[in-house]
Scaffold this motif. Sequence first.
Motif, PDB file in Angstrom:
ATOM      1  N   ALA A 275       0.821  -1.218   0.000  1.00  8.28           N
ATOM      2  CA  ALA A 275       0.000   0.000   0.000  1.00  8.28           C
ATOM      3  C   ALA A 275       0.851   1.262   0.000  1.00  8.28           C
ATOM      4  O   ALA A 275       0.533   2.232  -0.695  1.00  8.28           O
ATOM      5  CB  ALA A 275      -0.936  -0.001   1.204  1.00  8.28           C
ATOM      6  N   ARG A 276       1.932   1.258   0.745  1.00  9.93           N
ATOM      7  CA  ARG A 276       2.787   2.451   0.823  1.00  9.93           C
ATOM      8  C   ARG A 276       3.391   2.782  -0.544  1.00  9.93           C
ATOM      9  O   ARG A 276       3.376   3.934  -0.977  1.00  9.93           O
ATOM     10  CB  ARG A 276       3.879   2.221   1.854  1.00  9.93           C
ATOM     11  N   ALA A 277       3.928   1.781  -1.222  1.00  9.36           N
ATOM     12  CA  ALA A 277       4.511   2.013  -2.552  1.00  9.36           C
ATOM     13  C   ALA A 277       3.441   2.445  -3.541  1.00  9.36           C
ATOM     14  O   ALA A 277       3.669   3.347  -4.358  1.00  9.36           O
ATOM     15  CB  ALA A 277       5.213   0.756  -3.050  1.00  9.36           C
ATOM     16  N   ASN A 278       2.271   1.825  -3.477  1.00  8.89           N
ATOM     17  CA  ASN A 278       1.199   2.205  -4.401  1.00  8.89           C
ATOM     18  C   ASN A 278       0.749   3.643  -4.174  1.00  8.89           C
ATOM     19  O   ASN A 278       0.487   4.369  -5.134  1.00  8.89           O
ATOM     20  CB  ASN A 278       0.037   1.218  -4.302  1.00  8.89           C
ATOM     21  N   ARG A 279       0.684   4.098  -2.928  1.00  9.06           N
ATOM     22  CA  ARG A 279       0.352   5.506  -2.644  1.00  9.06           C
ATOM     23  C   ARG A 279       1.421   6.432  -3.213  1.00  9.06           C
ATOM     24  O   ARG A 279       1.119   7.459  -3.812  1.00  9.06           O
ATOM     25  CB  ARG A 279       0.195   5.743  -1.139  1.00  9.06           C
ATOM     26  N   PHE A 280       2.690   6.053  -3.007  1.00  9.49           N
ATOM     27  CA  PHE A 280       3.804   6.868  -3.518  1.00  9.49           C
ATOM     28  C   PHE A 280       3.712   7.024  -5.030  1.00  9.49           C
ATOM     29  O   PHE A 280       3.802   8.146  -5.549  1.00  9.49           O
ATOM     30  CB  PHE A 280       5.143   6.230  -3.126  1.00  9.49           C
ATOM     31  N   TYR A 281       3.533   5.915  -5.749  1.00  8.25           N
ATOM     32  CA  TYR A 281       3.492   5.998  -7.204  1.00  8.25           C
ATOM     33  C   TYR A 281       2.231   6.708  -7.689  1.00  8.25           C
ATOM     34  O   TYR A 281       2.255   7.421  -8.686  1.00  8.25           O
ATOM     35  CB  TYR A 281       3.639   4.614  -7.841  1.00  8.25           C
ATOM     36  N   ASP A 282       1.135   6.543  -6.987  1.00 14.86           N
ATOM     37  CA  ASP A 282      -0.090   7.270  -7.333  1.00 14.86           C
ATOM     38  C   ASP A 282       0.151   8.776  -7.198  1.00 14.86           C
ATOM     39  O   ASP A 282      -0.169   9.552  -8.104  1.00 14.86           O
ATOM     40  CB  ASP A 282      -1.244   6.812  -6.446  1.00 14.86           C
ATOM     41  N   LYS A 283       0.746   9.189  -6.085  1.00 19.84           N
ATOM     42  CA  LYS A 283       1.043  10.614  -5.880  1.00 19.84           C
ATOM     43  C   LYS A 283       2.073  11.125  -6.877  1.00 19.84           C
ATOM     44  O   LYS A 283       2.111  12.316  -7.178  1.00 19.84           O
ATOM     45  CB  LYS A 283       1.546  10.843  -4.452  1.00 19.84           C
ATOM     46  N   SER A 284       2.903  10.228  -7.390  1.00 18.44           N
ATOM     47  CA  SER A 284       3.926  10.602  -8.371  1.00 18.44           C
ATOM     48  C   SER A 284       3.359  10.671  -9.789  1.00 18.44           C
ATOM     49  O   SER A 284       4.089  10.965 -10.738  1.00 18.44           O
ATOM     50  CB  SER A 284       5.086   9.604  -8.334  1.00 18.44           C
ATOM     51  N   GLY A 285       2.055  10.377  -9.937  1.00 17.87           N
ATOM     52  CA  GLY A 285       1.403  10.519 -11.230  1.00 17.87           C
ATOM     53  C   GLY A 285       1.269   9.246 -12.039  1.00 17.87           C
ATOM     54  O   GLY A 285       0.785   9.283 -13.170  1.00 17.87           O
ATOM     55  N   PHE A 286       1.667   8.104 -11.476  1.00 16.59           N
ATOM     56  CA  PHE A 286       1.561   6.831 -12.188  1.00 16.59           C
ATOM     57  C   PHE A 286       0.134   6.292 -12.071  1.00 16.59           C
ATOM     58  O   PHE A 286      -0.351   6.031 -10.968  1.00 16.59           O
ATOM     59  CB  PHE A 286       2.537   5.804 -11.614  1.00 16.59           C
ATOM     60  N   ALA A 287      -0.522   6.124 -13.211  1.00 18.04           N
ATOM     61  CA  ALA A 287      -1.900   5.622 -13.247  1.00 18.04           C
ATOM     62  C   ALA A 287      -1.902   4.092 -13.258  1.00 18.04           C
ATOM     63  O   ALA A 287      -1.026   3.462 -13.854  1.00 18.04           O
ATOM     64  CB  ALA A 287      -2.609   6.131 -14.495  1.00 18.04           C
ATOM     65  N   LEU A 288      -2.880   3.513 -12.619  1.00 21.80           N
ATOM     66  CA  LEU A 288      -3.068   2.064 -12.635  1.00 21.80           C
ATOM     67  C   LEU A 288      -3.646   1.676 -13.995  1.00 21.80           C
ATOM     68  O   LEU A 288      -4.709   2.163 -14.386  1.00 21.80           O
ATOM     69  CB  LEU A 288      -4.022   1.652 -11.512  1.00 21.80           C
ATOM     70  N   VAL A 289      -2.907   0.832 -14.741  1.00 23.40           N
ATOM     71  CA  VAL A 289      -3.341   0.466 -16.097  1.00 23.40           C
ATOM     72  C   VAL A 289      -3.525  -1.035 -16.295  1.00 23.40           C
ATOM     73  O   VAL A 289      -3.962  -1.457 -17.359  1.00 23.40           O
ATOM     74  CB  VAL A 289      -2.372   1.012 -17.176  1.00 23.40           C
ATOM     75  N   GLY A 290      -3.204  -1.827 -15.289  1.00 22.04           N
ATOM     76  CA  GLY A 290      -3.374  -3.264 -15.445  1.00 22.04           C
ATOM     77  C   GLY A 290      -2.788  -4.035 -14.280  1.00 22.04           C
ATOM     78  O   GLY A 290      -2.433  -3.461 -13.249  1.00 22.04           O
ATOM     79  N   THR A 291      -2.704  -5.347 -14.466  1.00 24.09           N
ATOM     80  CA  THR A 291      -2.130  -6.231 -13.459  1.00 24.09           C
ATOM     81  C   THR A 291      -1.255  -7.262 -14.148  1.00 24.09           C
ATOM     82  O   THR A 291      -1.380  -7.484 -15.355  1.00 24.09           O
ATOM     83  CB  THR A 291      -3.218  -6.969 -12.652  1.00 24.09           C
ATOM     84  N   LYS A 292      -0.373  -7.861 -13.376  1.00 24.82           N
ATOM     85  CA  LYS A 292       0.414  -8.975 -13.897  1.00 24.82           C
ATOM     86  C   LYS A 292       0.653  -9.956 -12.765  1.00 24.82           C
ATOM     87  O   LYS A 292       0.700  -9.586 -11.593  1.00 24.82           O
ATOM     88  CB  LYS A 292       1.737  -8.513 -14.501  1.00 24.82           C
ATOM     89  N   ARG A 293       0.759 -11.223 -13.111  1.00 24.02           N
ATOM     90  CA  ARG A 293       1.012 -12.286 -12.141  1.00 24.02           C
ATOM     91  C   ARG A 293       2.243 -13.040 -12.611  1.00 24.02           C
ATOM     92  O   ARG A 293       2.395 -13.331 -13.792  1.00 24.02           O
ATOM     93  CB  ARG A 293      -0.184 -13.231 -12.064  1.00 24.02           C
ATOM     94  N   PHE A 294       3.124 -13.346 -11.667  1.00 22.40           N
ATOM     95  CA  PHE A 294       4.323 -14.089 -12.016  1.00 22.40           C
ATOM     96  C   PHE A 294       4.717 -14.985 -10.841  1.00 22.40           C
ATOM     97  O   PHE A 294       4.342 -14.744  -9.703  1.00 22.40           O
ATOM     98  CB  PHE A 294       5.465 -13.150 -12.413  1.00 22.40           C
ATOM     99  N   GLU A 295       5.470 -16.006 -11.169  1.00 24.33           N
ATOM    100  CA  GLU A 295       5.867 -16.993 -10.168  1.00 24.33           C
ATOM    101  C   GLU A 295       7.243 -16.652  -9.602  1.00 24.33           C
ATOM    102  O   GLU A 295       8.182 -16.344 -10.333  1.00 24.33           O
ATOM    103  CB  GLU A 295       5.899 -18.376 -10.806  1.00 24.33           C
ATOM    104  N   VAL A 296       7.345 -16.705  -8.283  1.00 21.95           N
ATOM    105  CA  VAL A 296       8.614 -16.531  -7.577  1.00 21.95           C
ATOM    106  C   VAL A 296       8.784 -17.763  -6.696  1.00 21.95           C
ATOM    107  O   VAL A 296       8.053 -17.940  -5.719  1.00 21.95           O
ATOM    108  CB  VAL A 296       8.628 -15.249  -6.713  1.00 21.95           C
ATOM    109  N   GLY A 297       9.710 -18.621  -7.082  1.00 20.55           N
ATOM    110  CA  GLY A 297       9.860 -19.875  -6.341  1.00 20.55           C
ATOM    111  C   GLY A 297       8.615 -20.713  -6.491  1.00 20.55           C
ATOM    112  O   GLY A 297       8.188 -21.017  -7.600  1.00 20.55           O
ATOM    113  N   ASP A 298       7.994 -21.045  -5.366  1.00 17.99           N
ATOM    114  CA  ASP A 298       6.800 -21.887  -5.394  1.00 17.99           C
ATOM    115  C   ASP A 298       5.508 -21.113  -5.135  1.00 17.99           C
ATOM    116  O   ASP A 298       4.478 -21.695  -4.814  1.00 17.99           O
ATOM    117  CB  ASP A 298       6.938 -23.028  -4.381  1.00 17.99           C
ATOM    118  N   ARG A 299       5.557 -19.800  -5.268  1.00 20.16           N
ATOM    119  CA  ARG A 299       4.350 -18.982  -5.046  1.00 20.16           C
ATOM    120  C   ARG A 299       4.186 -17.949  -6.150  1.00 20.16           C
ATOM    121  O   ARG A 299       5.111 -17.655  -6.887  1.00 20.16           O
ATOM    122  CB  ARG A 299       4.406 -18.303  -3.681  1.00 20.16           C
ATOM    123  N   TYR A 300       2.984 -17.415  -6.231  1.00 19.16           N
ATOM    124  CA  TYR A 300       2.681 -16.388  -7.219  1.00 19.16           C
ATOM    125  C   TYR A 300       2.641 -15.017  -6.561  1.00 19.16           C
ATOM    126  O   TYR A 300       2.203 -14.878  -5.416  1.00 19.16           O
ATOM    127  CB  TYR A 300       1.332 -16.661  -7.900  1.00 19.16           C
TER     128      TYR A 300
END
Length: 70
Positions: free
Chosen positions: A30-55
């Motif tokens: 949440a903290r990073a998302n608030r920072f980037y939102d305040k910095s003008g970065f708009a939410l345009v999508g999502t992505k999912r990726f695997e790290v080890g044995d979890r997504y």
Amino acid sequence: IAAALVAATIEEAAARGAASVWLGVNQENARANRFYDKSGFALVGTKRFEVGDRYEDDFVRELRLASQTQ
């Protein structure tokens, strides 16, 4: 420091003629998302990726740079 690094990255991207800057942010950070939102970065999508044995699920954010006339 984070704001200065983002500003430098945006400035360099603009100097190289980029139309936008994209980044991925963990949906649970949440903290990073608030920072980037305040910095003008708009939410345009999502992505999912695997790290080890979890997504991991990220929001994809974009900051459009000033358009250049050609």
